[in-house]
Design a protein around this motif. Structure first.
Motif, PDB file in Angstrom:
ATOM      1  N   MET A  97       3.118 -12.267  -8.551  1.00 28.83           N
ATOM      2  CA  MET A  97       3.657 -12.653  -7.254  1.00 28.83           C
ATOM      3  C   MET A  97       4.520 -13.911  -7.342  1.00 28.83           C
ATOM      4  N   HIS A  98       4.126 -14.836  -8.221  1.00 34.80           N
ATOM      5  CA  HIS A  98       4.810 -16.128  -8.281  1.00 34.80           C
ATOM      6  C   HIS A  98       6.194 -15.976  -8.902  1.00 34.80           C
ATOM      7  N   ARG A  99       7.223 -16.405  -8.165  1.00 27.37           N
ATOM      8  CA  ARG A  99       8.592 -16.271  -8.666  1.00 27.37           C
ATOM      9  C   ARG A  99       9.373 -17.582  -8.636  1.00 27.37           C
ATOM     10  N   SER A 100       8.976 -18.541  -7.819  1.00 26.31           N
ATOM     11  CA  SER A 100       9.739 -19.775  -7.658  1.00 26.31           C
ATOM     12  C   SER A 100       9.282 -20.846  -8.643  1.00 26.31           C
ATOM     13  N   GLU A 101      10.071 -21.909  -8.739  1.00 25.88           N
ATOM     14  CA  GLU A 101       9.713 -23.033  -9.597  1.00 25.88           C
ATOM     15  C   GLU A 101       8.549 -23.795  -8.971  1.00 25.88           C
ATOM     16  N   LEU A 102       7.626 -24.256  -9.816  1.00 23.79           N
ATOM     17  CA  LEU A 102       6.497 -25.027  -9.319  1.00 23.79           C
ATOM     18  C   LEU A 102       6.935 -26.434  -8.923  1.00 23.79           C
ATOM     19  N   GLU A 103       6.244 -27.016  -7.965  1.00 25.59           N
ATOM     20  CA  GLU A 103       6.468 -28.412  -7.625  1.00 25.59           C
ATOM     21  C   GLU A 103       5.960 -29.292  -8.761  1.00 25.59           C
ATOM     22  N   ASP A 104       6.320 -30.578  -8.703  1.00 27.82           N
ATOM     23  CA  ASP A 104       6.053 -31.487  -9.825  1.00 27.82           C
ATOM     24  C   ASP A 104       4.593 -31.487 -10.259  1.00 27.82           C
ATOM     25  N   GLU A 105       3.669 -31.665  -9.309  1.00 22.81           N
ATOM     26  CA  GLU A 105       2.256 -31.772  -9.681  1.00 22.81           C
ATOM     27  C   GLU A 105       1.744 -30.474 -10.294  1.00 22.81           C
ATOM     28  N   ALA A 110       0.336 -27.138 -15.096  1.00 24.39           N
ATOM     29  CA  ALA A 110       0.644 -25.977 -15.931  1.00 24.39           C
ATOM     30  C   ALA A 110       0.970 -26.402 -17.361  1.00 24.39           C
ATOM     31  N   SER A 111       1.680 -27.514 -17.525  1.00 19.25           N
ATOM     32  CA  SER A 111       1.999 -28.012 -18.864  1.00 19.25           C
ATOM     33  C   SER A 111       0.737 -28.388 -19.626  1.00 19.25           C
ATOM     34  N   ALA A 112      -0.191 -29.051 -18.947  1.00 20.32           N
ATOM     35  CA  ALA A 112      -1.441 -29.428 -19.598  1.00 20.32           C
ATOM     36  C   ALA A 112      -2.232 -28.202 -20.011  1.00 20.32           C
ATOM     37  N   ILE A 113      -2.277 -27.200 -19.147  1.00 19.50           N
ATOM     38  CA  ILE A 113      -2.977 -25.953 -19.478  1.00 19.50           C
ATOM     39  C   ILE A 113      -2.326 -25.309 -20.704  1.00 19.50           C
ATOM     40  N   TYR A 114      -1.014 -25.232 -20.680  1.00 19.56           N
ATOM     41  CA  TYR A 114      -0.264 -24.557 -21.743  1.00 19.56           C
ATOM     42  C   TYR A 114      -0.447 -25.252 -23.089  1.00 19.56           C
ATOM     43  N   TYR A 115      -0.261 -26.560 -23.114  1.00 22.07           N
ATOM     44  CA  TYR A 115      -0.283 -27.266 -24.393  1.00 22.07           C
ATOM     45  C   TYR A 115      -1.684 -27.595 -24.885  1.00 22.07           C
ATOM     46  N   GLU A 116      -2.626 -27.718 -23.982  1.00 22.15           N
ATOM     47  CA  GLU A 116      -3.985 -28.063 -24.393  1.00 22.15           C
ATOM     48  C   GLU A 116      -4.859 -26.844 -24.621  1.00 22.15           C
ATOM     49  N   ALA A 117      -4.512 -25.694 -24.010  1.00 25.52           N
ATOM     50  CA  ALA A 117      -5.484 -24.596 -24.029  1.00 25.52           C
ATOM     51  C   ALA A 117      -4.884 -23.204 -24.045  1.00 25.52           C
ATOM     52  N   ARG A 118      -3.604 -23.058 -24.351  1.00 29.68           N
ATOM     53  CA  ARG A 118      -3.036 -21.705 -24.255  1.00 29.68           C
ATOM     54  C   ARG A 118      -3.650 -20.732 -25.248  1.00 29.68           C
ATOM     55  N   LYS A 169      10.030 -19.522 -21.452  1.00 32.79           N
ATOM     56  CA  LYS A 169       8.875 -19.389 -20.555  1.00 32.79           C
ATOM     57  C   LYS A 169       8.337 -17.968 -20.633  1.00 32.79           C
ATOM     58  N   GLY A 170       7.571 -17.727 -21.677  1.00 27.52           N
ATOM     59  CA  GLY A 170       7.021 -16.407 -21.915  1.00 27.52           C
ATOM     60  C   GLY A 170       5.726 -16.163 -21.179  1.00 27.52           C
ATOM     61  N   ILE A 181      -2.088 -22.507 -10.181  1.00 25.50           N
ATOM     62  CA  ILE A 181      -2.126 -22.136  -8.763  1.00 25.50           C
ATOM     63  C   ILE A 181      -3.547 -21.802  -8.323  1.00 25.50           C
ATOM     64  N   ILE A 182      -4.250 -21.048  -9.152  1.00 23.02           N
ATOM     65  CA  ILE A 182      -5.631 -20.662  -8.825  1.00 23.02           C
ATOM     66  C   ILE A 182      -6.526 -21.889  -8.770  1.00 23.02           C
ATOM     67  N   ALA A 183      -6.377 -22.795  -9.736  1.00 20.77           N
ATOM     68  CA  ALA A 183      -7.231 -23.985  -9.797  1.00 20.77           C
ATOM     69  C   ALA A 183      -7.003 -24.888  -8.594  1.00 20.77           C
ATOM     70  N   VAL A 184      -5.749 -25.174  -8.275  1.00 26.33           N
ATOM     71  CA  VAL A 184      -5.452 -26.059  -7.150  1.00 26.33           C
ATOM     72  C   VAL A 184      -5.837 -25.407  -5.833  1.00 26.33           C
ATOM     73  N   GLY A 185      -5.645 -24.106  -5.722  1.00 24.58           N
ATOM     74  CA  GLY A 185      -6.012 -23.396  -4.501  1.00 24.58           C
ATOM     75  C   GLY A 185      -7.492 -23.107  -4.375  1.00 24.58           C
TER      76      GLY A 185
END
Length: 224
Positions: A97-105, A110-118, A169-170, A181-185
């Motif tokens: 569903m997600h198609r737009s660019e994420l806001e800064d926070e 997402a960067s922390a998730i990707y680089y620390e735990a992908r 962005k694979g 998105i799931i975590a913040v929501g």
């Protein structure tokens, strides 16, 4: 302004997206379920969230008694286990569903998730996100996600001189965005049990001796 008030807009936005793609993922223990059945004839059973999701017991219809204590014959719903929500399916639905660019926070998270735990399981990636969110809600740390992620000396990817967002962005990045998105929501329970620290299983930091271990998920151990 308190941290909880400051984050209401971000949480509400993410929660709305989760509810749109998977309405059954949103309620947790204590929420009200709207039913078109007669209120006096039903009892709702919403147990605490289980480890793998937020399953619900079905609505149970209680036998009502007439004045003469004779049970009335009415509708019945056989008792059966409600469907167990699947984290992988939820992540996939949000990513689709997600198609737009994420806001800064959200992008910081997402960067922390990707680089620390992908390389971790989806639960392991969600756990890293939840540690960061737990810190942002704790007075000991900065009060926004980016400040927590970029706090000096905390996450190596923030000071290695390389871009903090992958050039390509694979699928792994799309999953990281969806998990953010799931975590913040608050679309999934805190799998870390309120942890604010974690480390890889192959290192042994001295601080671990004075912390309470809460979970071990894949290649990470979590503490509070």
């Amino acid at each position: 302004m308190s941290k909880s008030i400051r984050g209401i807009g971000l949480v509400a936005c993410c929660a709305a997206m989760i509810a749109m793609v998977w309405p059954s993922a949103a309620p947790v223990a204590g929420d009200h379920i709207v039913s078109n059945l007669e209120p006096a004839a039903i009892t709702l059973d919403v147990p605490m969230a289980a480890q793998q999701g937020l399953p619900f017991s079905p609505v149970r219809l209680e036998n009502e008694l007439d004045v003469d204590q004779t049970p009335r014959v009415g509708l019945s719903v056989p008792e059966e286990t409600g469907p167990t929500l699947d984290l992988a399916a939820l992540v996939g639905d949000v990513a689709d569903m997600h198609r737009s660019e994420l806001e800064d926070e959200m992008r910081c998270l997402a960067s922390a998730i990707y680089y620390e735990a992908r390389g971790e399981s989806l639960e392991g990636q969600l756990a890293v996100a939840q540690v960061i969110l737990n810190r942002a809600e704790n007075e000991r740390w900065p009060n926004d996600i980016c400040a927590v992620v970029y706090q000096s000396g905390q996450f190596s990817f923030t000071f290695d001189g390389k871009p903090d967002i992958p050039a390509v962005k694979g699928p792994a990045w799309k999953r990281a965005e969806a998990i953010a998105i799931i975590a913040v929501g608050q679309g999934w329970q805190d799998v870390t049990d309120k942890a604010t620290f974690f480390h890889a299983t192959y290192v042994k930091p001295g601080w671990r001796r004075v912390k309470e271990q809460t979970r071990r998920i894949g290649g990470h151990i979590f503490y509070r």
